[in-house]
Structure formats: C-alpha cells, structure tokens
Design a protein around this motif. Structure first.
Motif, PDB file in Angstrom:
ATOM      1  N   UNK A  91     -21.597   1.370   9.443  1.00 35.80           N
ATOM      2  CA  UNK A  91     -21.067   1.414   8.076  1.00 35.80           C
ATOM      3  C   UNK A  91     -22.220   1.306   7.094  1.00 35.80           C
ATOM      4  N   UNK A  92     -21.924   1.556   5.821  1.00 31.37           N
ATOM      5  CA  UNK A  92     -22.901   1.331   4.766  1.00 31.37           C
ATOM      6  C   UNK A  92     -22.839  -0.134   4.351  1.00 31.37           C
ATOM      7  N   UNK A  93     -24.027  -0.719   4.145  1.00 39.63           N
ATOM      8  CA  UNK A  93     -24.133  -2.134   3.806  1.00 39.63           C
ATOM      9  C   UNK A  93     -24.737  -2.290   2.410  1.00 39.63           C
ATOM     10  N   UNK A  94     -24.336  -3.334   1.694  1.00 45.59           N
ATOM     11  CA  UNK A  94     -24.982  -3.711   0.441  1.00 45.59           C
ATOM     12  C   UNK A  94     -25.348  -5.187   0.507  1.00 45.59           C
ATOM     13  N   UNK A  95     -26.358  -5.581  -0.285  1.00 37.36           N
ATOM     14  CA  UNK A  95     -26.696  -6.995  -0.358  1.00 37.36           C
ATOM     15  C   UNK A  95     -26.484  -7.504  -1.780  1.00 37.36           C
ATOM     16  N   UNK A  96     -26.793  -8.769  -2.017  1.00 35.77           N
ATOM     17  CA  UNK A  96     -26.509  -9.366  -3.323  1.00 35.77           C
ATOM     18  C   UNK A  96     -27.373  -8.778  -4.426  1.00 35.77           C
ATOM     19  N   UNK A  97     -28.468  -8.106  -4.052  1.00 38.05           N
ATOM     20  CA  UNK A  97     -29.338  -7.451  -5.031  1.00 38.05           C
ATOM     21  C   UNK A  97     -28.949  -5.994  -5.245  1.00 38.05           C
TER      22      UNK A  97
ATOM     23  N   UNK B  79     -28.848  -0.931  -0.849  1.00 36.54           N
ATOM     24  CA  UNK B  79     -27.950  -0.261   0.091  1.00 36.54           C
ATOM     25  C   UNK B  79     -28.691   0.073   1.380  1.00 36.54           C
ATOM     26  N   UNK B  80     -27.973  -0.069   2.504  1.00 36.97           N
ATOM     27  CA  UNK B  80     -28.557   0.196   3.813  1.00 36.97           C
ATOM     28  C   UNK B  80     -27.566   0.959   4.682  1.00 36.97           C
ATOM     29  N   UNK B  81     -28.096   1.648   5.667  1.00 35.23           N
ATOM     30  CA  UNK B  81     -27.287   2.225   6.726  1.00 35.23           C
ATOM     31  C   UNK B  81     -27.307   1.240   7.882  1.00 35.23           C
ATOM     32  N   UNK B  82     -26.175   0.597   8.136  1.00 32.70           N
ATOM     33  CA  UNK B  82     -26.132  -0.492   9.107  1.00 32.70           C
ATOM     34  C   UNK B  82     -25.323  -0.112  10.339  1.00 32.70           C
TER      35      UNK B  82
ATOM     36  N   UNK C 179     -33.357   6.440   6.949  1.00 35.85           N
ATOM     37  CA  UNK C 179     -32.150   7.016   6.347  1.00 35.85           C
ATOM     38  C   UNK C 179     -32.510   8.173   5.418  1.00 35.85           C
ATOM     39  N   UNK C 180     -31.591   9.114   5.270  1.00 35.34           N
ATOM     40  CA  UNK C 180     -31.861  10.228   4.361  1.00 35.34           C
ATOM     41  C   UNK C 180     -30.607  10.783   3.695  1.00 35.34           C
ATOM     42  N   UNK C 181     -29.420  10.367   4.116  1.00 34.39           N
ATOM     43  CA  UNK C 181     -28.205  11.026   3.652  1.00 34.39           C
ATOM     44  C   UNK C 181     -27.938  10.788   2.171  1.00 34.39           C
ATOM     45  N   UNK C 182     -28.474   9.691   1.626  1.00 40.28           N
ATOM     46  CA  UNK C 182     -28.283   9.382   0.209  1.00 40.28           C
ATOM     47  C   UNK C 182     -29.567   8.748  -0.321  1.00 40.28           C
TER      48      UNK C 182
END
Length: 318
Positions: free
Chosen positions: A92-98, A101-104, A122-125
């Motif tokens: 899934x796509x991940x986000x952190x408090x800052x 965005x990551x591909x996780x 990553x390269x899709x976005x």
C-alpha cells in the motif's frame, strides 16, 4: 528451520478501492490457509492499486495513503491473518506525520505488524520518497527480506539483502506488458482480456511471450540461483488502471527452478514448500563462499549517481 509452506497470489485489483482489494486478499488468504499454507504474499500496492497513482496530486496521494501501523488496512490484514491463522504480506501507499509518502509493503500476522519495507526505487508518482534501508525479519524460524519490483532489477539489492541474512526474499511486483527499449516489449491489448473466455490462446501468447513471462525468465531465476534464495514473486493479473498485467506469480527455489506458479487467467494462488536443505545444496551457496572480496570491494563502493528512466512513464502515448 522447519519446512515453510508459502503461497503467492495474483488477482485483479481495483484502483483506489481498498475495501474490494482487501476482500480479495481475505478470500485468497482463506483459500491458501485451507490448503495448508503458513504464509501468503500479494503484489505491490495490492491494497490500494498501483498504476492509477501516476495521475494523482500530492493531496490525492495523501488521501489514499495510510499511517503504518495505525492505519485501518493494517488492522484489516491482522484480522485476516488471525481468522485464517496465516501470515499475510501486502502492499500500500504509506504516509508519515511529516506528510512524506512511501511505497510500502508489510508483513502481518495474527498479532499485528511483523515488518515494513519501503521501496528503494519508486517512480509511479513524483511525490513518493525512496526508502533508505534493507529490511530483514524473522518469520516462523526463517530469515526473510523484501524488495519491491524495480528494486530487484538492481542486482546489488538482492545480494545485499541475502548477505544480511535473508534466505527468502518476497518480491512483490506490478510488472510486464509495458513498452521498453528491449525488443518485443509493449502493452497488451485490453480487448484480449475481455475476450479471454472465448479466446484464451491469443491472450496466453501475449502473456507468455516477450511482453510478459519470457522477459521475466531472462532474469528472475538468476536472482534466486546466484544468491541461493527462495524468491517469492507476486504480480497482479488483469486490468490495473488502463494497463493489462499478466500475473504468473511464482515461487523459485535456490536452484533457480520454478516450484509453483499461477497459470489461471484470473485470480489464483500457487503454493510451494520451502526446505532448508536447498539453501546449502544450491550452487549459489558455494559461489558466495568462494567470493574474493579483496578484488572488488573498492569497486563496489565507488560513488554512483542514481538515475531511473522508465520508458512508459516518460511517454504515456507509446
């Protein structure tokens, strides 16, 4: 180490529809558990969908992405793992408090999150942040690692993950059937998928040819063979956004042999038993022991400016 029974899955995900995708993950996990699997692995971004993300703004990506492990999808995966007494790996796509965005990709058992990995390439976005570490974790007595899609094409990533201790590497992908500079590459016509029941032969020719499986066979078995590892390859089948993918999720043993593969033109699982004896019987084990690192240790650490050129991303009208 005890024998480990692993399932790899393929299914047609729906872009941005987590509820649907998690239901498919639940159904296939149940099927694998009924056949005695200890673990089941799904493809890259199997929870969220993948290719549609190339069109999303940062705000839209943040809406799709989740915190890990606090997000609802991790809890849902935990429920699936507990209900079926099976370990589940999914993406899934991940986000952190800052708001990075990551591909996780995560590994979850009945007690919750076991491991999390962030894609290194990553390269899709354009708003995705690359991961910056390898991840090694214990799974039912085995040392495991994760590398997502493009990460596996850089051979150093596979060797490094293995040298850090991984005897099993989970390799979730969304790959094949896209244009490239290599001969024979290209998209597969979605109409063939729509007509698969009436004409499976034409679709299979495209899926198994140089646009798909034949390309995969040029390199994937070598990753397992050279490193004497089990490679758990997972890939979607069917439409991912506007692109058709060919599945062929498979498990490759340390000899580089395919020991299980999804061959249905639809949602499917394939199961294989991983045994510890192959890890040292395979040629890759001996070749690693024979390495002379003094010859090339200085070469391998020379600086390199990382550059990724994905042909179909740079020209979407191909």
């Amino acid at each position: 180490m005890k024998d480990l029974k692993i399932a790899t899955a393929q299914f047609e995900n729906k872009s941005g529809d987590k509820s649907y995708n998690l239901e498919m993950i639940s159904q296939l996990s149940s099927k694998a558990a009924q056949q005695g699997a200890d673990v089941i692995a799904f493809h890259e971004c199997s929870i969220t969908g993948y290719t549609f993300a190339r069109h999303l703004s940062k705000e839209q990506m943040l809406e799709v992405a989740e915190y890990i492990p606090e997000g609802p999808s991790i809890q849902h995966l935990t429920d699936i793992a507990r209900a079926n007494n099976i370990v589940v790996l999914a993406g899934l796509f991940e986000k952190d408090i800052d708001e990075k965005l990551y591909k996780a990709y995560v590994c979850v058992d009945k007690n919750g999150l076991v491991a999390k990995y962030r894609k290194l390439h990553p390269f899709i976005n354009p708003h995705l942040t690359p991961g910056n570490e390898y991840v090694i974790f214990d799974l039912l007595g085995w040392k495991c690692g994760i590398l997502i899609c493009y990460d596996n094409n850089i051979i150093e990533n596979v060797r490094a993950t293995n040298l850090l201790g991984a005897d099993i590497i989970f390799m979730p992908h969304v790959t094949m059937c896209t244009p490239s500079t290599r001969p024979g590459a290209g998209f597969v016509d979605p109409k063939l998928w729509e007509n698969r029941e009436q004409d499976p032969t034409s679709l299979r020719i495209e899926f198994d040819g140089l646009k798909g499986r034949a390309w995969l066979m040029k390199w994937l078995p070598a990753r397992a063979y050279d490193n004497a590892i089990y490679a758990i390859f997972s890939n979607p089948i069917g439409m991912d956004d506007d692109q058709l993918k060919n599945g062929c999720s498979m498990i490759i043993d340390p000899f580089g042999d395919i020991i299980a593969e999804c061959r249905n033109l639809g949602n499917d699982i394939a199961i294989a038993v991983c045994t510890a004896d192959k890890l040292q019987q395979a040629g890759g084990y001996r070749y690693k022991k024979a390495r002379r690192t003094e010859l090339y240790k200085d070469i391998l650490v020379k600086d390199n400016i990382s550059e990724q050129k994905v042909v179909w991303m740079s020209n979407e009208n191909l």
